[in-house]
Design a protein around this motif. Structure first.
Motif, PDB file in Angstrom:
ATOM      1  N   PHE A   6       0.842  -1.193   0.000  1.00  0.00           N
ATOM      2  CA  PHE A   6       0.000   0.000   0.000  1.00  0.00           C
ATOM      3  C   PHE A   6       0.878   1.244   0.000  1.00  0.00           C
ATOM      4  O   PHE A   6       1.818   1.337   0.788  1.00  0.00           O
ATOM      5  CB  PHE A   6      -0.919  -0.002   1.228  1.00  0.00           C
ATOM      6  N   THR A   7       0.551   2.184  -0.873  1.00  0.00           N
ATOM      7  CA  THR A   7       1.365   3.385  -1.023  1.00  0.00           C
ATOM      8  C   THR A   7       0.716   4.653  -0.486  1.00  0.00           C
ATOM      9  O   THR A   7       1.326   5.719  -0.545  1.00  0.00           O
ATOM     10  CB  THR A   7       1.736   3.591  -2.508  1.00  0.00           C
ATOM     11  N   SER A   8      -0.499   4.542   0.037  1.00  0.00           N
ATOM     12  CA  SER A   8      -1.155   5.706   0.634  1.00  0.00           C
ATOM     13  C   SER A   8      -2.381   5.247   1.414  1.00  0.00           C
ATOM     14  O   SER A   8      -2.894   4.150   1.174  1.00  0.00           O
ATOM     15  CB  SER A   8      -1.593   6.698  -0.449  1.00  0.00           C
ATOM     16  N   PRO A   9      -2.874   6.078   2.327  1.00  0.00           N
ATOM     17  CA  PRO A   9      -4.108   5.727   3.022  1.00  0.00           C
ATOM     18  C   PRO A   9      -5.292   5.539   2.053  1.00  0.00           C
ATOM     19  O   PRO A   9      -6.138   4.674   2.287  1.00  0.00           O
ATOM     20  CB  PRO A   9      -4.335   6.914   3.960  1.00  0.00           C
ATOM     21  N   SER A  10      -5.314   6.288   0.965  1.00  0.00           N
ATOM     22  CA  SER A  10      -6.426   6.116   0.022  1.00  0.00           C
ATOM     23  C   SER A  10      -6.364   4.768  -0.686  1.00  0.00           C
ATOM     24  O   SER A  10      -7.410   4.191  -1.010  1.00  0.00           O
ATOM     25  CB  SER A  10      -6.477   7.265  -0.993  1.00  0.00           C
ATOM     26  N   SER A  36     -15.151 -12.517   3.734  1.00  0.00           N
ATOM     27  CA  SER A  36     -14.218 -13.629   3.583  1.00  0.00           C
ATOM     28  C   SER A  36     -12.907 -13.191   2.931  1.00  0.00           C
ATOM     29  O   SER A  36     -11.837 -13.687   3.291  1.00  0.00           O
ATOM     30  CB  SER A  36     -14.847 -14.786   2.810  1.00  0.00           C
ATOM     31  N   SER A  37     -12.978 -12.270   1.991  1.00  0.00           N
ATOM     32  CA  SER A  37     -11.735 -11.811   1.372  1.00  0.00           C
ATOM     33  C   SER A  37     -10.952 -10.887   2.318  1.00  0.00           C
ATOM     34  O   SER A  37      -9.726 -10.868   2.283  1.00  0.00           O
ATOM     35  CB  SER A  37     -11.992 -11.148   0.008  1.00  0.00           C
ATOM     36  N   LEU A  38     -11.654 -10.175   3.175  1.00  0.00           N
ATOM     37  CA  LEU A  38     -10.957  -9.375   4.185  1.00  0.00           C
ATOM     38  C   LEU A  38     -10.224 -10.296   5.160  1.00  0.00           C
ATOM     39  O   LEU A  38      -9.062 -10.046   5.514  1.00  0.00           O
ATOM     40  CB  LEU A  38     -11.933  -8.469   4.939  1.00  0.00           C
ATOM     41  N   ALA A  40       0.817   3.057   7.220  1.00  0.00           N
ATOM     42  CA  ALA A  40       0.810   2.008   8.245  1.00  0.00           C
ATOM     43  C   ALA A  40      -0.233   2.314   9.314  1.00  0.00           C
ATOM     44  O   ALA A  40      -0.935   1.401   9.793  1.00  0.00           O
ATOM     45  CB  ALA A  40       2.188   1.863   8.870  1.00  0.00           C
ATOM     46  N   LYS A  41      -0.371   3.570   9.676  1.00  0.00           N
ATOM     47  CA  LYS A  41      -1.373   3.966  10.673  1.00  0.00           C
ATOM     48  C   LYS A  41      -2.778   3.655  10.161  1.00  0.00           C
ATOM     49  O   LYS A  41      -3.608   3.110  10.890  1.00  0.00           O
ATOM     50  CB  LYS A  41      -1.244   5.452  10.994  1.00  0.00           C
ATOM     51  N   ARG A  42      -3.052   3.968   8.903  1.00  0.00           N
ATOM     52  CA  ARG A  42      -4.386   3.687   8.336  1.00  0.00           C
ATOM     53  C   ARG A  42      -4.635   2.181   8.288  1.00  0.00           C
ATOM     54  O   ARG A  42      -5.730   1.722   8.599  1.00  0.00           O
ATOM     55  CB  ARG A  42      -4.529   4.308   6.938  1.00  0.00           C
ATOM     56  N   LEU A  43      -3.629   1.414   7.910  1.00  0.00           N
ATOM     57  CA  LEU A  43      -3.779  -0.041   7.886  1.00  0.00           C
ATOM     58  C   LEU A  43      -4.122  -0.574   9.281  1.00  0.00           C
ATOM     59  O   LEU A  43      -5.019  -1.420   9.422  1.00  0.00           O
ATOM     60  CB  LEU A  43      -2.504  -0.697   7.355  1.00  0.00           C
ATOM     61  N   ALA A  44      -3.426  -0.090  10.290  1.00  0.00           N
ATOM     62  CA  ALA A  44      -3.698  -0.526  11.661  1.00  0.00           C
ATOM     63  C   ALA A  44      -5.125  -0.159  12.075  1.00  0.00           C
ATOM     64  O   ALA A  44      -5.806  -0.951  12.736  1.00  0.00           O
ATOM     65  CB  ALA A  44      -2.681   0.083  12.624  1.00  0.00           C
ATOM     66  N   GLU A  45      -5.568   1.015  11.676  1.00  0.00           N
ATOM     67  CA  GLU A  45      -6.923   1.465  12.022  1.00  0.00           C
ATOM     68  C   GLU A  45      -8.005   0.545  11.466  1.00  0.00           C
ATOM     69  O   GLU A  45      -9.067   0.405  12.068  1.00  0.00           O
ATOM     70  CB  GLU A  45      -7.163   2.883  11.496  1.00  0.00           C
ATOM     71  N   VAL A  46      -7.736  -0.076  10.328  1.00  0.00           N
ATOM     72  CA  VAL A  46      -8.740  -0.942   9.695  1.00  0.00           C
ATOM     73  C   VAL A  46      -8.478  -2.426   9.964  1.00  0.00           C
ATOM     74  O   VAL A  46      -9.107  -3.298   9.371  1.00  0.00           O
ATOM     75  CB  VAL A  46      -8.867  -0.667   8.181  1.00  0.00           C
ATOM     76  N   GLY A  47      -7.542  -2.727  10.846  1.00  0.00           N
ATOM     77  CA  GLY A  47      -7.298  -4.103  11.234  1.00  0.00           C
ATOM     78  C   GLY A  47      -6.392  -4.893  10.312  1.00  0.00           C
ATOM     79  O   GLY A  47      -6.424  -6.121  10.316  1.00  0.00           O
ATOM     80  N   LEU A  48      -5.585  -4.190   9.539  1.00  0.00           N
ATOM     81  CA  LEU A  48      -4.600  -4.835   8.667  1.00  0.00           C
ATOM     82  C   LEU A  48      -3.210  -4.279   9.006  1.00  0.00           C
ATOM     83  O   LEU A  48      -2.621  -3.534   8.236  1.00  0.00           O
ATOM     84  CB  LEU A  48      -4.916  -4.551   7.187  1.00  0.00           C
ATOM     85  N   PRO A  49      -2.672  -4.629  10.155  1.00  0.00           N
ATOM     86  CA  PRO A  49      -1.388  -4.035  10.545  1.00  0.00           C
ATOM     87  C   PRO A  49      -0.267  -4.391   9.574  1.00  0.00           C
ATOM     88  O   PRO A  49      -0.195  -5.511   9.077  1.00  0.00           O
ATOM     89  CB  PRO A  49      -1.129  -4.621  11.934  1.00  0.00           C
ATOM     90  N   ALA A  50       0.564  -3.420   9.300  1.00  0.00           N
ATOM     91  CA  ALA A  50       1.678  -3.610   8.371  1.00  0.00           C
ATOM     92  C   ALA A  50       2.765  -4.463   9.007  1.00  0.00           C
ATOM     93  O   ALA A  50       3.169  -4.237  10.147  1.00  0.00           O
ATOM     94  CB  ALA A  50       2.247  -2.267   7.953  1.00  0.00           C
ATOM     95  N   ASP A  51       3.224  -5.439   8.238  1.00  0.00           N
ATOM     96  CA  ASP A  51       4.365  -6.254   8.638  1.00  0.00           C
ATOM     97  C   ASP A  51       5.668  -5.576   8.231  1.00  0.00           C
ATOM     98  O   ASP A  51       6.716  -5.841   8.813  1.00  0.00           O
ATOM     99  CB  ASP A  51       4.300  -7.623   7.947  1.00  0.00           C
ATOM    100  N   VAL A  52       5.581  -4.731   7.215  1.00  0.00           N
ATOM    101  CA  VAL A  52       6.757  -4.091   6.621  1.00  0.00           C
ATOM    102  C   VAL A  52       6.489  -2.601   6.453  1.00  0.00           C
ATOM    103  O   VAL A  52       5.485  -2.210   5.856  1.00  0.00           O
ATOM    104  CB  VAL A  52       7.052  -4.703   5.231  1.00  0.00           C
ATOM    105  N   VAL A  53       7.376  -1.785   7.005  1.00  0.00           N
ATOM    106  CA  VAL A  53       7.358  -0.336   6.789  1.00  0.00           C
ATOM    107  C   VAL A  53       8.824   0.064   6.634  1.00  0.00           C
ATOM    108  O   VAL A  53       9.609  -0.064   7.581  1.00  0.00           O
ATOM    109  CB  VAL A  53       6.723   0.439   7.965  1.00  0.00           C
TER     110      VAL A  53
END
Length: 109
Positions: free
Chosen positions: A25-29, A41-43, A59-72
């Protein structure tokens, strides 16, 4: 930002089948656009993927939606993100093999 046209059913199917093992992911959008394509199911399948964020804001946006980043990566750069993702993948593969899983060479897709 305008959301690109994609085959959402194909994306969902590829996630559920395990064909997609890493997501970047390259941006919150891009996070929000990705989520708009998914069903429950795909989520759930996306949560099993290795997830890379280009920087701390994404990474912050990913964490907010329950997909924490493994790589930053240390710096927000696509090349740095790809390198960090490759390193994380290599580390994960080594751990998988050390746990007694068959090598990639002996398994077929």
């Amino acid at each position: 930002n305008r959301r690109p046209a994609i085959d959402e059913e194909d994306l969902r199917g590829r996630l559920r089948s395990g064909e997609l093992v890493a997501l970047s992911f390259t941006s919150p959008s891009t996070v929000d656009n990705f989520l708009a394509c998914l069903d429950d199911s795909s989520l759930a399948a996306a949560r099993r993927c290795m997830i890379a964020a280009i920087g701390s804001t994404t990474a912050k946006r990913l964490a907010e939606v329950g997909l924490p980043a493994d790589v930053v990566p240390a710096r927000p750069d696509v090349v740095a993100m790809a390198g960090a993702l490759a390193q994380c993948s290599a580390t994960a593969l080594a751990a998988w093999r050390a746990a007694g899983s068959p090598s990639a060479a002996s398994s077929s897709p």
